[in-house]
Motif scaffolding. Structure first.
Motif, mmCIF file in Angstrom:
data_model
loop_
_atom_site.group_PDB
_atom_site.id
_atom_site.type_symbol
_atom_site.label_atom_id
_atom_site.label_comp_id
_atom_site.label_asym_id
_atom_site.label_seq_id
_atom_site.Cartn_x
_atom_site.Cartn_y
_atom_site.Cartn_z
ATOM 1 N N LEU A 240 -7.587 -3.733 -58.402
ATOM 2 C CA LEU A 240 -7.014 -2.537 -57.791
ATOM 3 C C LEU A 240 -5.489 -2.592 -57.772
ATOM 4 N N CYS A 241 -4.932 -3.761 -57.518
ATOM 5 C CA CYS A 241 -3.485 -3.931 -57.456
ATOM 6 C C CYS A 241 -3.182 -5.413 -57.645
ATOM 7 N N THR A 242 -1.943 -5.734 -57.950
ATOM 8 C CA THR A 242 -1.564 -7.120 -58.209
ATOM 9 C C THR A 242 -0.296 -7.474 -57.430
ATOM 10 N N VAL A 333 -1.248 -12.178 -48.560
ATOM 11 C CA VAL A 333 -0.806 -11.457 -47.361
ATOM 12 C C VAL A 333 0.261 -10.425 -47.735
ATOM 13 N N GLU A 334 1.223 -10.833 -48.543
ATOM 14 C CA GLU A 334 2.286 -9.916 -48.940
ATOM 15 C C GLU A 334 1.741 -8.770 -49.777
ATOM 16 N N CYS A 335 0.763 -9.062 -50.627
ATOM 17 C CA CYS A 335 0.147 -8.016 -51.452
ATOM 18 C C CYS A 335 -0.480 -6.939 -50.565
ATOM 19 N N LEU A 336 -1.266 -7.347 -49.581
ATOM 20 C CA LEU A 336 -1.930 -6.385 -48.701
ATOM 21 C C LEU A 336 -0.913 -5.596 -47.878
ATOM 22 N N ARG A 337 0.083 -6.281 -47.364
ATOM 23 C CA ARG A 337 1.097 -5.592 -46.558
ATOM 24 C C ARG A 337 1.889 -4.590 -47.402
ATOM 25 N N HIS A 338 2.200 -4.975 -48.627
ATOM 26 C CA HIS A 338 2.969 -4.089 -49.496
ATOM 27 C C HIS A 338 2.175 -2.818 -49.820
ATOM 28 N N VAL A 339 0.901 -2.992 -50.166
ATOM 29 C CA VAL A 339 0.084 -1.823 -50.513
ATOM 30 C C VAL A 339 -0.089 -0.922 -49.301
ATOM 31 N N ALA A 340 -0.318 -1.519 -48.127
ATOM 32 C CA ALA A 340 -0.512 -0.722 -46.917
ATOM 33 C C ALA A 340 0.709 0.139 -46.612
ATOM 34 N N ARG A 341 1.887 -0.366 -46.950
ATOM 35 C CA ARG A 341 3.121 0.352 -46.627
ATOM 36 C C ARG A 341 3.541 1.344 -47.706
ATOM 37 N N ASP A 343 1.573 2.273 -50.876
ATOM 38 C CA ASP A 343 0.648 2.908 -51.818
ATOM 39 C C ASP A 343 -0.596 3.365 -51.064
ATOM 40 N N GLU A 344 -0.493 4.530 -50.442
ATOM 41 C CA GLU A 344 -1.555 5.016 -49.582
ATOM 42 C C GLU A 344 -2.869 5.220 -50.333
ATOM 43 N N ALA A 345 -2.803 5.726 -51.559
ATOM 44 C CA ALA A 345 -4.034 5.975 -52.320
ATOM 45 C C ALA A 345 -4.775 4.672 -52.595
ATOM 46 N N CYS A 346 -4.044 3.657 -53.039
ATOM 47 C CA CYS A 346 -4.664 2.355 -53.303
ATOM 48 C C CYS A 346 -5.172 1.732 -52.012
#
Length: 603
Positions: A240-242, A333-341, A343-346
């Motif tokens: 889904l994301c990297t 942890v950084e990956c999840l935090r970055h996406v949450a902030r 990339d709303e769709a992802c």
């Protein structure tokens, strides 16, 4: 006087030792391909270090399926006659290990001088033609059948380097299939820095991984390149994301982590981690590098400072391993935090697929909890809701059930649209507790004595009222509790004692088989003082118009019929983790039918 002790040298059955090492050092015969390519790589590194002349490294493999032949050829340093004897023909001795010990290069892969043994694993006969850069006009031919003997003789000089020809044994002839060999090379040698080719095809280990390249690309292009690489390594799910793994302090690994697209549930473990050391695959399943809570994460790691085992099929668990574990945890942890902030769709897709696992992850890391606490939902009787939404609809309190769901107390709360959290689902109860910041006064665990006190307010009743309540609703293991609760139109609620249930489960033989002795002992110590005489409590709502009418009536027969019907209904709506509370369903249906018939006859 005692005779002097004899000092003798240990004798070695060389042929037997070769058989043991060749057939048991490695878990699979295909490792021979990796080891021979690795030796070719190190020979190229040696030539670049020692020859002093510029050259373009080249490693090439050829196959002949008809003859069952496999050839690995390189243009590296080659070997002199003495070096053939000292390194190629001597188990445990290798020039690469010497170079590594001299710290002349951090690109060398080999260390133990065992790699050539792997060829004995797959071949009936091995023939090596070699020409050293030190003696470019002299060639040597080495041959062995793996019986502890070899032949060595002069041969016409070839291009500088080494050519290893294997006559594959019957079990390994499939290694000469081009498609199979191509797949093996891509699997083992994907990140090798020197080009590796099969026949006349272009190098199969190109392009280099994106974290090595200095290309000035846009963030969008970098994301696309990273996703494509992750998709190559994720065998089951789409990424889904990297997020790039960057060197950090003691951890020197580089690579990628990604979030998988497949749905997970509490306890799922789909971790997919491959580790490359100096460009060669060492561990295809190094999932322990990822946190246990990251069951929805994949990674490809290049970490030249990690230490492989002698077979180079796994990693030594040491301080460097721990440093890399920390790196990957921080990257996830950084990956999840970055996406949450950003990339709303992802992020919505991640929540839809991994909400249960993320609840557990949030409990393991304060930063994740801060990021996720207002986005993650918990299962409730009113559907999936965030804890904030539950608190808003419950006057600031969290009602949690530890039963299977559909309990009588839950039905009562649903009647007034109060969401009840299913605490038995993965990490739901712990997540709610963490959300409340330890304020247990706002947490109502329904079914426990403490939780019931918050739901059911004691009511004082006259002796004659208690007498008929006991006669109508009491029984073995049932305690009658006159009380007040909402909604008033629910006259009777039968609530199993969850503490007593826990004690019964812990004392069963089945639990003995499933729980470790230590954990079982601690759990039984916790419930040792609990009263298990009361299996359930019948909460009679003294504010209910029906109960008030029954208390006033002088028609004892009608009162008993209505009370009997209410008791039957309360027992039918009660669930107790598979344990029977009161009479069974057939008896209660019979009681309900008899009571209704009595009421009809008296009307």
């Amino acid at each position: 006087m005692d005779s002097p002790a004899e000092l003798r040298e240990t004798e070695v059955d060389l042929a037997g030792l070769l058989r043991v090492l060749g057939h048991h050092l490695y878990s699979t015969r295909t490792v021979a391909i990796r080891e021979l390519v690795q030796n070719a790589h190190d020979s190229c590194v040696r030539r670049r270090l020692e020859d002093g002349t510029g050259f373009e490294p080249d490693i090439r493999l050829e196959t002949d399926l008809t003859e069952g032949r496999l050839v690995v050829e390189d243009n590296g340093a080659g070997l002199t006659r003495d070096e053939v004897i000292r390194y190629l023909a001597t188990v445990g001795s290798g020039y690469t290990g010497q170079l590594r010990d001299d710290e002349r290069s951090d690109e060398l892969i080999g260390r133990f001088g065992l790699g050539f043994l792997s060829a004995l694993f797959v071949a009936d006969r091995i023939e090596v033609h070699v020409t050293s850069y030190q003696e470019p006009d002299r060639g040597w031919r080495f041959a062995t059948t793996g019986n502890g003997r070899y032949s060595l003789q002069p041969a016409p000089a070839r291009a500088i380097g080494m050519r290893v020809a294997l006559n594959l044994n019957a079990e390994c002839r499939r290694l000469a299939e081009s498609d199979r060999l191509d797949a093996l090379l891509r699997h083992h040698c994907r990140f090798l820095r020197f080009p590796v080719s099969l026949g006349s095809a272009p190098p199969l280990n190109r392009p280099e991984p994106p974290w090595r390249r200095d290309d000035d690309v846009t963030p969008l292009r970098q994301s696309k390149d990273d996703l494509e690489l992750a998709a190559d390594f994720e065998e089951v799910f789409e990424p889904l994301c990297t997020q790039r793994i960057q060197p950090d302090g003691d951890g020197q690994a580089r690579g990628l982590v990604w979030i998988q697209d497949g749905s997970t549930y509490g306890g799922s473990d789909n971790r997919n981690v491959r580790v490359y050391v100096r460009g060669m695959l060492v561990d295809p399943d190094a999932r322990e590098l990822l946190p246990a809570w990251a069951g929805f994460v994949g990674a490809v790691v290049e970490a030249d400072d990690l230490n492989p085992t002698a077979s180079r099929e796994s990693l030594q668990v040491d301080d460097r391993f721990a440093a890399t574990q920390r790196q990957l945890r921080e990257t996830v942890v950084e990956c999840l935090r970055h996406v949450a902030r950003h990339d709303e769709a992802c992020w919505r897709r991640i929540l839809a697929r991994h909400e249960q696992e993320l609840r557990g992850a949030a409990l393991c890391d304060e930063r994740l909890f801060a990021t996720l606490k207002d986005r993650l939902r918990v299962p409730t009787s009113e559907g999936e809701l965030t804890v904030g939404e539950v608190l808003e609809r419950s006057d600031g309190r969290l009602h949690v059930t530890l039963g299977e769901g559909g309990t009588a107390e839950e039905i009562m709360l649903r009647a007034v649209r109060v969401p009840v959290v299913t605490g038995t689902r993965h990490a739901a109860l712990s997540f709610c507790r963490e959300y409340l910041g330890g304020d247990e006064s706002r947490l109502v665990t329904i079914g426990t004595a403490e939780g019931n006190r918050a739901l059911f307010r004691d009511a004082e009743v006259e002796p004659h009222t208690r007498e008929w309540l006991e006669a109508s609703f009491g029984g073995e293991g049932l305690e009658v509790v006159p009380c007040h609760y909402e909604p008033a139109h629910v006259p009777v609620v039968l609530v199993p004692d969850r503490d007593a249930e826990l004690k019964r489960r812990l004392e069963s033989d089945d639990v003995d088989r499933r729980i470790s002795t230590a954990a079982l002992g601690l759990a039984r110590l916790h419930v040792a003082g609990l009263d298990d005489e009361v299996l359930a409590r019948v909460h009679v709502n003294m504010g209910s118009p029906v109960i008030q009418a029954l208390d006033r009536t002088e028609d004892i027969g009608r009162r008993d019929a209505v009370a009997s019907a209410l008791r039957a209904l309360s027992e039918l709506t009660c669930r107790s983790d598979g344990q029977q509370v009161g009479d069974g369903a057939p008896e209660n249906f019979a009681r309900l039918t008899e009571s209704l018939m009595t009421l009809l006859e008296r009307s």
